[in-house]
Design an enzyme around this catalytic site. Structure first.
Site, mmCIF file in Angstrom:
data_model
loop_
_atom_site.group_PDB
_atom_site.id
_atom_site.type_symbol
_atom_site.label_atom_id
_atom_site.label_comp_id
_atom_site.label_asym_id
_atom_site.label_seq_id
_atom_site.Cartn_x
_atom_site.Cartn_y
_atom_site.Cartn_z
ATOM 1 N N HIS A 1 38.809 24.730 27.906
ATOM 2 C CA HIS A 1 39.048 23.601 28.111
ATOM 3 C C HIS A 1 39.929 24.082 26.229
ATOM 4 O O HIS A 1 39.311 24.071 25.221
ATOM 5 C CB HIS A 1 37.925 22.734 27.370
ATOM 6 C CG HIS A 1 37.266 22.403 28.741
ATOM 7 N ND1 HIS A 1 36.989 21.821 29.195
ATOM 8 C CD2 HIS A 1 35.731 22.980 29.272
ATOM 9 C CE1 HIS A 1 36.026 21.478 30.149
ATOM 10 N NE2 HIS A 1 35.294 22.583 30.017
ATOM 11 N N HIS B 1 36.326 29.100 33.092
ATOM 12 C CA HIS B 1 37.599 28.037 32.855
ATOM 13 C C HIS B 1 37.798 27.936 31.396
ATOM 14 O O HIS B 1 36.289 27.975 30.652
ATOM 15 C CB HIS B 1 37.471 27.234 33.052
ATOM 16 C CG HIS B 1 36.918 25.174 33.030
ATOM 17 N ND1 HIS B 1 35.264 26.419 34.204
ATOM 18 C CD2 HIS B 1 36.248 24.989 32.591
ATOM 19 C CE1 HIS B 1 34.141 25.087 34.138
ATOM 20 N NE2 HIS B 1 35.480 23.759 32.949
#
Length: 138
Positions: free
Chosen positions: A104, A102
């Site tokens: 950010h 992922h």
């Protein structure tokens, strides 16, 4: 280490856990971080299963990076941030806490320090509002 398909992001991708969804397509899910380091902290979670950047399929990476850029621009506009920090952690010693790749997108503001990673839970009403505002800019 092998990918664990029971991680929290895998559960969110399968619809087994809730999130403040911003956007979703065939490559990724975009959602608000419920432990934001700054107002507007957003996550881009590729749908392809991998622990992190180190074991990700290069094709999955090339498909998701344009979305990361779009989200960064939308978040910067919505939050009136002075800059954007893009973070991506690989393995626990580097700060990774959820072992699904992922990215950010964290707004940065002149003279304001970022909050600690995964420290305080955000307000659900504010996160839902931000999710809708960022979605409208995408």
């Amino acid at each position: 280490m092998a990918y664990d398909p029971t991680n929290i992001f895998a559960k969110i991708l399968k619809g087994e856990m809730p999130c403040h969804k911003v956007y979703e397509d065939e490559t990724a899910l975009v959602m608000m971080d419920i432990f934001p380091q700054a107002k507007g902290h957003t996550l881009i979670i590729p749908k392809a299963a991998s622990r992190n950047l180190l074991d990700a399929d290069p094709a999955a990476l090339s498909a998701v990076i344009p979305l990361v850029q779009r989200v960064a621009n939308a978040v910067k506009t919505v939050t009136n941030a002075d800059g954007i920090r893009l973070a991506q952690f690989n393995e626990a010693p580097a700060g990774q806490t959820v072992f699904h790749l992922h990215f950010h997108v964290i707004p940065a503001y002149e003279g304001q320090a970022l909050g600690a990673h995964a420290s305080g839970r955000g307000d659900d009403a504010e996160l839902a509002t931000l999710a809708a505002e960022v979605a409208a800019k995408l």
